[in-house]
Design a protein around this motif. Structure first.
Motif, PDB file in Angstrom:
ATOM      1  N   ASN A 182     -33.509  -0.540  21.881  1.00  0.00           N
ATOM      2  CA  ASN A 182     -34.158   0.327  22.849  1.00  0.00           C
ATOM      3  C   ASN A 182     -35.079  -0.487  23.741  1.00  0.00           C
ATOM      4  O   ASN A 182     -36.219  -0.760  23.374  1.00  0.00           O
ATOM      5  CB  ASN A 182     -34.957   1.417  22.130  1.00  0.00           C
ATOM      6  N   VAL A 183     -34.575  -0.870  24.909  1.00  0.00           N
ATOM      7  CA  VAL A 183     -35.405  -1.638  25.827  1.00  0.00           C
ATOM      8  C   VAL A 183     -36.196  -0.667  26.697  1.00  0.00           C
ATOM      9  O   VAL A 183     -35.670   0.348  27.157  1.00  0.00           O
ATOM     10  CB  VAL A 183     -34.571  -2.594  26.705  1.00  0.00           C
ATOM     11  N   GLY A 184     -37.476  -0.983  26.876  1.00  0.00           N
ATOM     12  CA  GLY A 184     -38.305  -0.123  27.706  1.00  0.00           C
ATOM     13  C   GLY A 184     -39.769  -0.286  27.385  1.00  0.00           C
ATOM     14  O   GLY A 184     -40.171  -1.193  26.644  1.00  0.00           O
ATOM     15  N   ILE A 185     -40.581   0.616  27.945  1.00  0.00           N
ATOM     16  CA  ILE A 185     -42.029   0.509  27.831  1.00  0.00           C
ATOM     17  C   ILE A 185     -42.511   1.190  26.559  1.00  0.00           C
ATOM     18  O   ILE A 185     -42.259   2.378  26.350  1.00  0.00           O
ATOM     19  CB  ILE A 185     -42.711   1.063  29.085  1.00  0.00           C
ATOM     20  N   ALA A 186     -43.203   0.407  25.741  1.00  0.00           N
ATOM     21  CA  ALA A 186     -43.562   0.862  24.402  1.00  0.00           C
ATOM     22  C   ALA A 186     -45.049   1.131  24.235  1.00  0.00           C
ATOM     23  O   ALA A 186     -45.443   1.814  23.291  1.00  0.00           O
ATOM     24  CB  ALA A 186     -43.117  -0.176  23.364  1.00  0.00           C
ATOM     25  N   GLY A 187     -45.882   0.561  25.121  1.00  0.00           N
ATOM     26  CA  GLY A 187     -47.305   0.762  24.918  1.00  0.00           C
ATOM     27  C   GLY A 187     -48.163   0.152  26.005  1.00  0.00           C
ATOM     28  O   GLY A 187     -47.660  -0.344  27.016  1.00  0.00           O
ATOM     29  N   GLN A 231     -34.078   4.915  32.259  1.00  0.00           N
ATOM     30  CA  GLN A 231     -34.810   5.975  32.946  1.00  0.00           C
ATOM     31  C   GLN A 231     -35.652   5.433  34.095  1.00  0.00           C
ATOM     32  O   GLN A 231     -35.798   6.069  35.136  1.00  0.00           O
ATOM     33  CB  GLN A 231     -35.712   6.681  31.934  1.00  0.00           C
ATOM     34  N   ILE A 232     -36.206   4.241  33.889  1.00  0.00           N
ATOM     35  CA  ILE A 232     -36.972   3.590  34.957  1.00  0.00           C
ATOM     36  C   ILE A 232     -36.077   3.363  36.169  1.00  0.00           C
ATOM     37  O   ILE A 232     -36.467   3.600  37.306  1.00  0.00           O
ATOM     38  CB  ILE A 232     -37.552   2.244  34.450  1.00  0.00           C
ATOM     39  N   LYS A 233     -34.857   2.921  35.901  1.00  0.00           N
ATOM     40  CA  LYS A 233     -33.927   2.619  36.990  1.00  0.00           C
ATOM     41  C   LYS A 233     -33.538   3.867  37.779  1.00  0.00           C
ATOM     42  O   LYS A 233     -33.197   3.776  38.952  1.00  0.00           O
ATOM     43  CB  LYS A 233     -32.653   1.980  36.424  1.00  0.00           C
ATOM     44  N   GLN A 234     -33.582   5.012  37.118  1.00  0.00           N
ATOM     45  CA  GLN A 234     -33.179   6.250  37.784  1.00  0.00           C
ATOM     46  C   GLN A 234     -34.321   6.933  38.518  1.00  0.00           C
ATOM     47  O   GLN A 234     -34.088   7.849  39.301  1.00  0.00           O
ATOM     48  CB  GLN A 234     -32.617   7.236  36.748  1.00  0.00           C
ATOM     49  N   ASN A 235     -35.546   6.487  38.242  1.00  0.00           N
ATOM     50  CA  ASN A 235     -36.713   7.169  38.797  1.00  0.00           C
ATOM     51  C   ASN A 235     -37.040   6.616  40.180  1.00  0.00           C
ATOM     52  O   ASN A 235     -37.251   5.418  40.350  1.00  0.00           O
ATOM     53  CB  ASN A 235     -37.896   6.970  37.841  1.00  0.00           C
ATOM     54  N   SER A 236     -37.130   7.515  41.169  1.00  0.00           N
ATOM     55  CA  SER A 236     -37.323   7.057  42.545  1.00  0.00           C
ATOM     56  C   SER A 236     -38.683   6.383  42.737  1.00  0.00           C
ATOM     57  O   SER A 236     -38.842   5.553  43.624  1.00  0.00           O
ATOM     58  CB  SER A 236     -37.170   8.226  43.515  1.00  0.00           C
ATOM     59  N   ASP A 285     -49.361   4.605  37.655  1.00  0.00           N
ATOM     60  CA  ASP A 285     -49.659   6.033  37.535  1.00  0.00           C
ATOM     61  C   ASP A 285     -48.419   6.825  37.123  1.00  0.00           C
ATOM     62  O   ASP A 285     -48.489   7.710  36.269  1.00  0.00           O
ATOM     63  CB  ASP A 285     -50.199   6.567  38.872  1.00  0.00           C
ATOM     64  N   ALA A 286     -47.302   6.495  37.745  1.00  0.00           N
ATOM     65  CA  ALA A 286     -46.056   7.208  37.437  1.00  0.00           C
ATOM     66  C   ALA A 286     -45.661   6.976  35.977  1.00  0.00           C
ATOM     67  O   ALA A 286     -45.238   7.910  35.279  1.00  0.00           O
ATOM     68  CB  ALA A 286     -44.945   6.741  38.375  1.00  0.00           C
ATOM     69  N   ILE A 287     -45.828   5.753  35.520  1.00  0.00           N
ATOM     70  CA  ILE A 287     -45.450   5.428  34.134  1.00  0.00           C
ATOM     71  C   ILE A 287     -46.386   6.116  33.149  1.00  0.00           C
ATOM     72  O   ILE A 287     -45.954   6.641  32.122  1.00  0.00           O
ATOM     73  CB  ILE A 287     -45.423   3.901  33.941  1.00  0.00           C
ATOM     74  N   LYS A 288     -47.676   6.135  33.488  1.00  0.00           N
ATOM     75  CA  LYS A 288     -48.639   6.850  32.631  1.00  0.00           C
ATOM     76  C   LYS A 288     -48.232   8.307  32.471  1.00  0.00           C
ATOM     77  O   LYS A 288     -48.239   8.862  31.377  1.00  0.00           O
ATOM     78  CB  LYS A 288     -50.035   6.786  33.264  1.00  0.00           C
ATOM     79  N   LYS A 289     -47.870   8.914  33.587  1.00  0.00           N
ATOM     80  CA  LYS A 289     -47.478  10.318  33.569  1.00  0.00           C
ATOM     81  C   LYS A 289     -46.237  10.529  32.704  1.00  0.00           C
ATOM     82  O   LYS A 289     -46.181  11.435  31.874  1.00  0.00           O
ATOM     83  CB  LYS A 289     -47.196  10.789  35.006  1.00  0.00           C
ATOM     84  N   LEU A 290     -45.258   9.661  32.893  1.00  0.00           N
ATOM     85  CA  LEU A 290     -43.989   9.821  32.173  1.00  0.00           C
ATOM     86  C   LEU A 290     -44.123   9.574  30.674  1.00  0.00           C
ATOM     87  O   LEU A 290     -43.384  10.131  29.874  1.00  0.00           O
ATOM     88  CB  LEU A 290     -42.942   8.847  32.730  1.00  0.00           C
ATOM     89  N   THR A 291     -45.082   8.721  30.305  1.00  0.00           N
ATOM     90  CA  THR A 291     -45.145   8.318  28.893  1.00  0.00           C
ATOM     91  C   THR A 291     -46.243   9.025  28.109  1.00  0.00           C
ATOM     92  O   THR A 291     -46.185   9.053  26.877  1.00  0.00           O
ATOM     93  CB  THR A 291     -45.396   6.804  28.766  1.00  0.00           C
TER      94      THR A 291
END
Length: 154
Positions: free
Chosen positions: A59-64, A116-121, A145-151
């Motif tokens: 699972n590659v992505g933002i973890a923390g 999901q990051i790749k799909q987010n405008s 900010d966008a990442i904070k909101k999503l996570t």
DNA sequence: GCCAACGTTGGC
DNA sequence: GCCAACGTTGGC
């Protein structure tokens, strides 16, 4: 204050490993790429905020989240012949590689996969998407900010 | 300084 | 394991 994304292979060093350090403070070392080194040395400051990204895993992505808590200093691994990060061309007088300390802040409530990051405008212009291979990279405030909101919501 | 050969990163 | 997209090395 600036925002950054740090990549780590979780089986080598994960967000859990960082959390489990004493006081949650870990050394961000082993960076052996000049562009990333220059960011650590010249641009990243105490108090800067860090996205902890898990790479090269299932699972590659933002973890923390983490925060920079030290100035850059010479990476001790470059002088350790036992380390895979040993660099015989570096010397104590003029160290080639630097590291710094980061402090654990939080796990994401919701993991944010690269797909999901790749799909987010709002995120498709991230260095992570555009450029990929760089283990330390800048993140804009709006991306942060966008990442904070999503996570962190829900 | 050029550039070919080689090595590494990292998603898939 | 594949392979694209880099980055590094070293001869010239």
């Amino acid at each position: 204050m600036n925002y950054w994304l740090f990549k780590s292979e979780p089986y080598a060093y994960s967000i859990d490993d960082l959390k489990n350090e004493s006081d949650g403070v870990g050394r961000w070392d082993g960076i052996r790429n000049y562009q990333a080194r220059n960011l650590l040395r010249d641009d990243i400051k105490i108090g800067d905020q860090v996205l902890f990204y898990h790479s090269s895993c299932k699972n590659v992505g933002i973890a923390g989240f983490a925060e920079v808590t030290s100035e850059p200093y010479p990476d001790p691994l470059q002088f350790d012949p036992e380390s895979k990060y040993f660099d015989p061309k570096s010397d104590l007088e003029n160290p080639r590689w630097v590291c710094l300390d980061i402090q654990y802040k939080a796990h994401v409530k919701k993991f944010l996969p690269l797909s999901q990051i790749k799909q987010n405008s709002e995120l498709e212009e991230m260095v992570l998407v555009k450029r990929g291979r760089l283990s330390v990279q800048p993140v804009t405030e709006s991306e942060w900010d966008a990442i904070k909101k999503l996570t962190m919501n829900d």
